[in-house]
Scaffold this motif. Structure first.
Motif, short mmCIF file in Angstrom:
data_model
loop_
_atom_site.label_atom_id
_atom_site.label_comp_id
_atom_site.label_asym_id
_atom_site.label_seq_id
_atom_site.Cartn_x
_atom_site.Cartn_y
_atom_site.Cartn_z
N ALA A 1 0.89 -0.80 -0.25
CA ALA A 1 -0.10 0.05 0.27
C ALA A 1 0.32 1.54 0.03
CB ALA A 1 -0.95 0.36 1.34
N SER A 2 2.31 0.99 0.19
CA SER A 2 2.94 2.30 0.30
C SER A 2 3.89 2.28 -1.38
CB SER A 2 4.28 2.07 1.57
OG SER A 2 3.53 1.63 2.92
N GLY A 3 3.59 1.46 -2.17
CA GLY A 3 3.97 1.56 -3.14
C GLY A 3 4.60 1.42 -3.56
N GLY A 4 5.57 0.88 -4.67
CA GLY A 4 6.15 -0.32 -5.82
C GLY A 4 7.71 -1.06 -5.24
N GLU A 5 7.84 0.52 -4.46
CA GLU A 5 9.56 0.03 -4.60
C GLU A 5 9.40 -0.67 -3.21
OE1 GLU A 5 7.74 4.21 -2.28
OE2 GLU A 5 7.58 3.20 -4.64
N HIS A 6 8.41 -0.78 -2.68
CA HIS A 6 8.56 -1.51 -1.25
C HIS A 6 7.65 -3.08 -1.49
CE1 HIS A 6 8.55 1.64 1.62
NE2 HIS A 6 8.41 2.55 0.96
N ASP A 7 7.66 -3.78 -2.67
CA ASP A 7 7.96 -5.25 -3.05
C ASP A 7 9.05 -5.58 -2.73
OD1 ASP A 7 6.46 -6.83 -4.02
OD2 ASP A 7 5.94 -5.73 -6.10
N THR A 8 9.07 -6.18 -1.74
CA THR A 8 10.02 -7.08 -1.64
C THR A 8 9.98 -8.02 -1.62
OG1 THR A 8 9.82 -5.35 1.07
CG2 THR A 8 11.16 -7.50 1.34
N PRO A 9 11.47 -8.97 -2.34
CA PRO A 9 11.47 -9.87 -2.65
C PRO A 9 11.53 -11.26 -0.99
CG PRO A 9 13.68 -8.93 -3.21
CD PRO A 9 13.06 -7.85 -2.32
N VAL A 10 10.62 -12.18 -1.69
CA VAL A 10 10.49 -13.48 -0.20
C VAL A 10 10.96 -14.82 -0.95
CG1 VAL A 10 7.99 -14.46 0.16
CG2 VAL A 10 7.53 -12.10 -0.58
N VAL A 11 11.17 -14.84 -1.47
CA VAL A 11 11.79 -16.29 -1.80
C VAL A 11 12.38 -15.60 -3.35
CG1 VAL A 11 9.47 -17.56 -2.59
CG2 VAL A 11 11.74 -18.36 -1.83
N SER A 12 13.44 -16.72 -3.05
CA SER A 12 13.93 -16.79 -4.55
C SER A 12 14.81 -17.98 -4.62
CB SER A 12 15.55 -15.46 -4.88
OG SER A 12 16.45 -15.75 -3.92
N VAL A 13 15.47 -18.40 -6.12
CA VAL A 13 16.28 -20.14 -6.10
C VAL A 13 18.08 -19.16 -6.49
CG1 VAL A 13 16.86 -21.75 -6.90
CG2 VAL A 13 14.40 -21.02 -6.57
N GLN A 14 18.87 -19.37 -5.67
CA GLN A 14 20.02 -18.74 -6.34
C GLN A 14 21.41 -20.16 -6.75
OE1 GLN A 14 21.31 -16.98 -2.61
NE2 GLN A 14 19.88 -14.91 -3.05
N ALA A 15 21.61 -19.62 -7.83
CA ALA A 15 23.03 -20.91 -7.57
C ALA A 15 23.72 -21.01 -7.00
CB ALA A 15 24.16 -20.24 -9.02
N PRO A 16 24.00 -22.18 -6.54
CA PRO A 16 24.96 -22.97 -5.37
C PRO A 16 26.29 -22.41 -5.24
CG PRO A 16 24.86 -24.63 -7.38
CD PRO A 16 23.66 -23.60 -7.93
N ARG A 17 26.87 -21.93 -4.62
CA ARG A 17 28.35 -21.57 -3.93
C ARG A 17 29.25 -22.09 -4.80
NH1 ARG A 17 31.11 -16.36 -3.90
NH2 ARG A 17 32.66 -16.79 -2.39
N GLY A 18 29.26 -23.19 -4.84
CA GLY A 18 29.53 -24.20 -5.18
C GLY A 18 30.07 -24.32 -6.96
N GLY A 19 29.25 -24.09 -7.71
CA GLY A 19 29.08 -24.16 -8.94
C GLY A 19 29.88 -22.61 -9.08
N LEU A 20 29.68 -21.51 -8.56
CA LEU A 20 30.70 -20.54 -8.96
C LEU A 20 31.86 -20.55 -8.84
CD1 LEU A 20 27.58 -17.41 -6.93
CD2 LEU A 20 28.08 -18.07 -9.13
N GLU A 21 32.87 -21.12 -7.51
CA GLU A 21 34.17 -21.40 -7.05
C GLU A 21 34.62 -21.96 -8.04
OE1 GLU A 21 34.02 -23.05 -3.19
OE2 GLU A 21 33.40 -21.14 -2.67
N GLU A 22 33.83 -22.96 -8.58
CA GLU A 22 34.93 -23.84 -10.27
C GLU A 22 34.27 -22.85 -11.15
OE1 GLU A 22 31.44 -26.99 -10.57
OE2 GLU A 22 31.99 -27.95 -8.10
N GLU A 23 33.89 -22.42 -11.41
CA GLU A 23 33.98 -21.23 -12.92
C GLU A 23 34.96 -19.88 -12.69
OE1 GLU A 23 30.22 -19.28 -12.91
OE2 GLU A 23 28.81 -20.75 -13.78
#
Length: 234
Positions: free
Chosen positions: A178-200
């Protein structure tokens, strides 16, 4: 609306810090107040054992509580809990009355469904990241949900669900939106595994090292060519 919690309480006669200390020490009871709803504030006391048992239920913190004060029933929600900083013992509780025709503003828990079947985790090896575990909503007491359910089965790697993506029961709104779109907070996400980034990163470092190792060889070839040129000139 979820089943209501029931808590027995009694009106409290003694006022002031000394009376509160005696109450906690001698009677093993917790002082509190009940306010709002267009009525006078009432000082109450609750048996610590009963309060501790009620607080074992998650619904106690986000649902309507049926307060039985001296045998009379009042509907309220928990507004504040004060605890001892050292031992976490409850020192004081605040309850706010609710009225059937008046919207209430309260935080309810988020419940994540099908986490084990999430595409981004099961097929892509990502990690499910919970950015929020509860959200503040407003609604009439009769529409108060026990939780807000979020199905993450189709959430893929790199995708994020925001507050605006949540499916809300009829009559329920999210306060932040109700306070505006800028307050549309992320709730849940799927992120790349840390190990995969380290391998790259390791693979990239390996390529750079190979390039550095080849560089001296190129220099030696150039030096040899220069020597051959010099011999020809002589």
């Amino acid at each position: 609306m979820a089943e209501q919690c029931v808590l027995e309480a009694e009106t409290r006669v003694g006022r002031g810090k000394a009376a509160v200390r005696r109450l906690r020490r001698n009677a093993n009871r917790v002082p509190g107040v009940v306010y709002g709803g267009g009525e006078d504030t009432v000082l109450v006391e609750v048996e610590l054992r009963l309060l501790a048992k009620a607080m074992e239920q998650q619904a106690f913190f986000s649902q309507i509580i049926q307060l039985q004060i001296d045998g009379e029933s009042e509907q309220a929600v928990l507004r504040d809990v004060q605890r001892h900083p050292a031992n976490e013992r409850v020192l004081h509780v605040d309850f706010m009355r609710v009225q059937a025709d008046k919207p209430i503003q309260i935080s309810v828990p988020l419940r994540f469904l099908n986490e084990e079947n999430c595409i981004g985790v099961r097929q892509s090896g990502g990690n499910l990241s919970h950015n929020l575990i509860e959200v503040e909503i407003t609604c009439l007491p009769a529409a108060l949900p026990a939780s807000l359910d979020i199905d993450v089965e189709n959430l893929d790697l790199g995708q994020t669900l925001h507050l605006s993506d949540l499916e809300l029961p009829e009559g329920v709104t999210i306060v932040a939106l109700a306070s505006g779109g800028e307050h549309d907070t992320p709730v849940v996400s799927v992120q790349a595994p840390r190990g995969g980034l380290e391998e790259e990163e390791e693979a990239l470092e390996g390529e750079l090292l190979e390039g550095e190792e080849e560089a001296p060889g190129d220099g030696e070839d150039s030096a040899a060519a220069d020597e051959d040129d010099a011999s020809t000139d002589q």
